[in-house]
Write a protein that holds these residues in place. Structure first.
Motif, PDB file in Angstrom:
ATOM      1  N   VAL A 193      -7.327 -12.663  -2.279  1.00  0.00           N
ATOM      2  CA  VAL A 193      -7.204 -11.802  -1.139  1.00  0.00           C
ATOM      3  C   VAL A 193      -6.214 -10.676  -1.630  1.00  0.00           C
ATOM      4  O   VAL A 193      -5.305 -11.008  -2.330  1.00  0.00           O
ATOM      5  CB  VAL A 193      -6.459 -12.755  -0.191  1.00  0.00           C
ATOM      6  N   TYR A 194      -6.514  -9.655  -1.226  1.00  0.00           N
ATOM      7  CA  TYR A 194      -5.504  -8.642  -1.409  1.00  0.00           C
ATOM      8  C   TYR A 194      -4.998  -7.893  -0.215  1.00  0.00           C
ATOM      9  O   TYR A 194      -5.975  -7.589   0.885  1.00  0.00           O
ATOM     10  CB  TYR A 194      -6.412  -7.200  -2.013  1.00  0.00           C
ATOM     11  N   ILE A 195      -3.818  -7.780   0.270  1.00  0.00           N
ATOM     12  CA  ILE A 195      -3.133  -7.343   1.665  1.00  0.00           C
ATOM     13  C   ILE A 195      -1.966  -6.598   1.034  1.00  0.00           C
ATOM     14  O   ILE A 195      -1.455  -6.457   0.024  1.00  0.00           O
ATOM     15  CB  ILE A 195      -3.019  -8.513   2.371  1.00  0.00           C
ATOM     16  N   SER A 196      -1.582  -5.891   2.120  1.00  0.00           N
ATOM     17  CA  SER A 196      -0.270  -5.201   2.336  1.00  0.00           C
ATOM     18  C   SER A 196       0.620  -6.356   2.876  1.00  0.00           C
ATOM     19  O   SER A 196       0.335  -7.068   3.564  1.00  0.00           O
ATOM     20  CB  SER A 196      -0.096  -3.943   3.062  1.00  0.00           C
ATOM     21  N   ILE A 197       1.977  -6.177   2.543  1.00  0.00           N
ATOM     22  CA  ILE A 197       2.719  -7.365   3.387  1.00  0.00           C
ATOM     23  C   ILE A 197       2.712  -6.929   4.665  1.00  0.00           C
ATOM     24  O   ILE A 197       3.203  -7.777   5.511  1.00  0.00           O
ATOM     25  CB  ILE A 197       4.203  -7.247   2.627  1.00  0.00           C
ATOM     26  N   GLU A 198       2.528  -5.765   4.985  1.00  0.00           N
ATOM     27  CA  GLU A 198       2.456  -5.356   6.571  1.00  0.00           C
ATOM     28  C   GLU A 198       1.379  -6.220   7.306  1.00  0.00           C
ATOM     29  O   GLU A 198       1.609  -6.630   8.224  1.00  0.00           O
ATOM     30  CB  GLU A 198       2.236  -4.067   6.719  1.00  0.00           C
ATOM     31  N   THR A 199       0.353  -6.297   6.669  1.00  0.00           N
ATOM     32  CA  THR A 199      -0.811  -7.160   6.922  1.00  0.00           C
ATOM     33  C   THR A 199      -0.333  -8.528   7.412  1.00  0.00           C
ATOM     34  O   THR A 199      -0.638  -9.371   8.309  1.00  0.00           O
ATOM     35  CB  THR A 199      -1.969  -6.905   6.541  1.00  0.00           C
ATOM     36  N   PHE A 200       0.294  -9.188   6.341  1.00  0.00           N
ATOM     37  CA  PHE A 200       0.820 -10.493   6.251  1.00  0.00           C
ATOM     38  C   PHE A 200       1.825 -10.587   7.417  1.00  0.00           C
ATOM     39  O   PHE A 200       1.765 -11.746   8.329  1.00  0.00           O
ATOM     40  CB  PHE A 200       1.407 -10.759   4.917  1.00  0.00           C
ATOM     41  N   VAL A 201       2.694  -9.808   7.813  1.00  0.00           N
ATOM     42  CA  VAL A 201       3.729  -9.966   8.732  1.00  0.00           C
ATOM     43  C   VAL A 201       3.115  -9.724  10.165  1.00  0.00           C
ATOM     44  O   VAL A 201       3.237 -10.612  10.886  1.00  0.00           O
ATOM     45  CB  VAL A 201       4.779  -8.717   8.703  1.00  0.00           C
ATOM     46  N   ASN A 202       2.342  -8.871  10.293  1.00  0.00           N
ATOM     47  CA  ASN A 202       1.493  -8.901  11.502  1.00  0.00           C
ATOM     48  C   ASN A 202       0.808 -10.049  11.838  1.00  0.00           C
ATOM     49  O   ASN A 202       0.536 -10.521  13.276  1.00  0.00           O
ATOM     50  CB  ASN A 202       0.298  -7.594  11.750  1.00  0.00           C
ATOM     51  N   GLU A 203      -0.007 -10.530  10.949  1.00  0.00           N
ATOM     52  CA  GLU A 203      -1.045 -11.778  11.182  1.00  0.00           C
ATOM     53  C   GLU A 203       0.173 -13.059  11.273  1.00  0.00           C
ATOM     54  O   GLU A 203      -0.136 -13.819  12.142  1.00  0.00           O
ATOM     55  CB  GLU A 203      -1.968 -12.114   9.870  1.00  0.00           C
ATOM     56  N   PHE A 204       1.152 -12.893  10.746  1.00  0.00           N
ATOM     57  CA  PHE A 204       1.970 -14.065  11.011  1.00  0.00           C
ATOM     58  C   PHE A 204       2.821 -14.060  12.393  1.00  0.00           C
ATOM     59  O   PHE A 204       2.713 -15.185  12.978  1.00  0.00           O
ATOM     60  CB  PHE A 204       3.176 -14.155   9.886  1.00  0.00           C
ATOM     61  N   LEU A 205       2.995 -12.652  13.003  1.00  0.00           N
ATOM     62  CA  LEU A 205       3.363 -12.628  14.218  1.00  0.00           C
ATOM     63  C   LEU A 205       2.378 -13.109  15.306  1.00  0.00           C
ATOM     64  O   LEU A 205       2.542 -13.786  16.103  1.00  0.00           O
ATOM     65  CB  LEU A 205       3.882 -11.111  14.324  1.00  0.00           C
ATOM     66  N   ASP A 206       1.072 -12.564  15.135  1.00  0.00           N
ATOM     67  CA  ASP A 206       0.124 -13.080  15.996  1.00  0.00           C
ATOM     68  C   ASP A 206       0.072 -14.550  15.766  1.00  0.00           C
ATOM     69  O   ASP A 206      -0.347 -15.227  16.896  1.00  0.00           O
ATOM     70  CB  ASP A 206      -1.284 -12.453  15.590  1.00  0.00           C
ATOM     71  N   HIS A 207       0.129 -15.112  14.565  1.00  0.00           N
ATOM     72  CA  HIS A 207       0.060 -16.641  14.566  1.00  0.00           C
ATOM     73  C   HIS A 207       1.183 -17.259  15.483  1.00  0.00           C
ATOM     74  O   HIS A 207       0.841 -18.379  16.165  1.00  0.00           O
ATOM     75  CB  HIS A 207       0.315 -16.717  13.130  1.00  0.00           C
ATOM     76  N   ILE A 208       2.394 -16.766  15.356  1.00  0.00           N
ATOM     77  CA  ILE A 208       3.494 -17.295  16.378  1.00  0.00           C
ATOM     78  C   ILE A 208       3.098 -17.149  18.026  1.00  0.00           C
ATOM     79  O   ILE A 208       3.282 -17.780  18.459  1.00  0.00           O
ATOM     80  CB  ILE A 208       4.888 -16.657  15.855  1.00  0.00           C
ATOM     81  N   ARG A 209       2.937 -15.999  18.133  1.00  0.00           N
ATOM     82  CA  ARG A 209       2.880 -15.360  19.580  1.00  0.00           C
ATOM     83  C   ARG A 209       1.414 -15.999  20.168  1.00  0.00           C
ATOM     84  O   ARG A 209       1.750 -16.536  21.183  1.00  0.00           O
ATOM     85  CB  ARG A 209       2.714 -13.785  19.625  1.00  0.00           C
ATOM     86  N   PHE A 210       0.528 -15.926  19.483  1.00  0.00           N
ATOM     87  CA  PHE A 210      -0.774 -16.470  20.163  1.00  0.00           C
ATOM     88  C   PHE A 210      -1.023 -17.726  19.721  1.00  0.00           C
ATOM     89  O   PHE A 210      -2.386 -17.897  20.143  1.00  0.00           O
ATOM     90  CB  PHE A 210      -1.795 -15.279  20.142  1.00  0.00           C
TER      91      PHE A 210
END
Length: 460
Positions: A193-210
């Motif tokens: 898996v290749y990602i930017s840390i921004e993607t990791f942050v956004n997906e983590f926030l979605d994981h928490i919020r939703f």
């Protein structure tokens, strides 16, 4: 016969030059003929041809003589076959949105665009056009390149994590993707898996919020995790905690972690100590601006991709005058080629000087030794007289060495002249100082930043 002879020559050359020089100039060469009239050696491009004719010809003659060959003449030709050209004919693709590749990262690529339809990128965010074979190696990135090859050969074993840092457009993304692509080539079943840390942050926030499920599994059930732009994790405490647990899980299971950032771990603000220590536990490598020869190679290759062969003096003009930003280097080349095409003229040095003369005029035409010494002293909050004194206090010695280095790199002064400018009696002190700072720039981020800051203010 020819192949074995040339391999013997290359073997001896490899022992006498740096790895970066050997990889950049000798890797894709071949001895293609030998007769009474002389020998013919193929090289990958016109710039390499000129380098061999001017710089390496005598060395090659000497080594050939040791092997019992004394050619009347050595001819260098640009090969239209062989590994280099086959590479340039491979199908390439544009970076996908998920790859977060910048134009300047692409600048360090030696690959060309095929006229055939692009092939899709491999899964996991990797782009197949970024490989080790088309990465231009120079003294500024030699260590990063070598370590990256070692990681690709033994993922999860050597240098885990590997942490690449440096300014924008220096090839960090290219190297990380090259590691991933090489691992996939060796074992297509590898989960990457290749990602930017921004993607990791956004997906983590979605994981928490939703309350989205599967976030942890996505990043912990992989063989290789490649994370770009780690500096943006600064100030995000919850994300840092989550990444810490992800890091630990992967590392404990011998899974490879590859990270890039624009600064070393210790310089990322608000980064927790436990993450900082883990980022530094493998290998953290500073990638610097390409040196003159590498900038020339980049310009030559980028021009070739546009179907243009630039004269060496034009390439050297651009490489000499643009050395602070690779984006600026690429932009200047594109501007020159576009202007020449519109006017129907040659993109030669006179055109470059006329079109890009502001590059020179925007900077002082004559920087003096005094200006360099004064600026260095001011940066370190010293008096210029202290730098030129006999004092050996550490807080003075390092600035003095940096001043000597700048006198050498910016004004190209001889070592005896540098010694005189700094009040030294023995020029060996100047030699030692310059060599010490040259090495420190490669290994010490703080020294590198100090030198860059002083240099920038000189040309402000």
């Amino acid at each position: 016969m020819l192949h074995s002879l040339w391999q013997s020559v290359l073997g001896e050359i490899e022992l006498s030059v740096s790895h970066a020089t050997f990889t950049t100039w000798f890797k894709n060469t071949e001895l293609i003929s030998q007769n009474d009239a002389g020998i013919v050696i193929s090289v990958p491009n016109i710039f390499a041809k000129k380098q061999f004719e001017v710089k390496f010809n005598d060395q090659i003659k000497t080594i050939l003589a040791k092997n019992g060959i004394n050619p009347k003449q050595i001819n260098y030709i640009v090969s239209t076959t062989g590994k280099h050209t086959r590479l340039n004919r491979e199908t390439t693709v544009e970076p996908t949105a998920s790859s977060s590749l910048s134009p300047a990262d692409d600048l360090l690529s030696n690959s060309s665009r095929s006229q055939s339809a692009p092939t899709p990128a491999v899964t996991g965010g990797l782009n197949p056009r970024y490989t080790f074979d088309n990465f231009i190696v120079g003294s500024s990135n030699d260590l990063a390149y070598t370590a990256s090859r070692a990681v690709a050969a033994s993922p999860g074993v050597k240098y885990n994590p590997i942490y690449l840092y440096g300014g924008v457009g220096l090839g960090k993304t290219h190297l990380m993707q090259a590691i991933g692509n090489e691992i996939i080539k060796n074992d297509p079943k590898t989960r990457i898996v290749y990602i930017s840390i921004e993607t990791f942050v956004n997906e983590f926030l979605d994981h928490i919020r939703f309350k989205k499920k599967g976030f942890s599994d996505k990043y912990r059930n992989v063989d290789v995790l490649i994370v770009d732009d780690m500096q943006f994790i600064a100030g995000k405490e919850k994300t840092q905690e989550e990444f810490f647990h992800t890091f630990n899980h992967l590392h404990q299971n011998n899974k490879q972690i590859i990270i890039s950032s624009d600064k070393p771990p210790k310089s990322i603000p608000t980064l927790t100590e436990r993450l900082r220590s883990r980022f530094e536990m493998g290998m953290a490598i500073d990638i610097q601006m390409p040196d003159f020869e590498t900038r020339c190679a980049i310009l030559n290759i980028k021009a070739s991709l546009s179907g243009v062969t630039l004269k060496q003096d034009t390439i050297e003009y651009l490489a000499t005058n643009i050395k602070t930003n690779i984006r600026e280097l690429e932009g200047a080349l594109n501007q020159l080629l576009a202007y020449a095409e519109m006017r129907g003229i040659e993109p030669d040095i006179s055109t470059a000087e006329g079109l890009l003369g502001n590059i020179r005029h925007s900077r002082p035409q004559h920087i003096s030794s005094k200006q360099i010494i004064d600026r260095t002293a001011k940066h370190f909050q010293l008096d210029a007289n202290e730098i030129c004194s006999e004092k050996r206090d550490k807080y003075i010695v390092v600035p003095r060495q940096i001043a000597m280095y700048l006198l050498r790199s910016e004004l190209h002064l001889s070592f005896p002249k540098i010694a005189i400018e700094l009040g030294r009696k023995d020029h060996t002190t100047a030699i030692h100082s310059v060599e010490k700072i040259e090495k420190a720039i490669k290994l010490d981020f703080l020294i590198r930043e100090q030198v860059a800051s002083i240099r920038e203010k000189l040309y402000a």
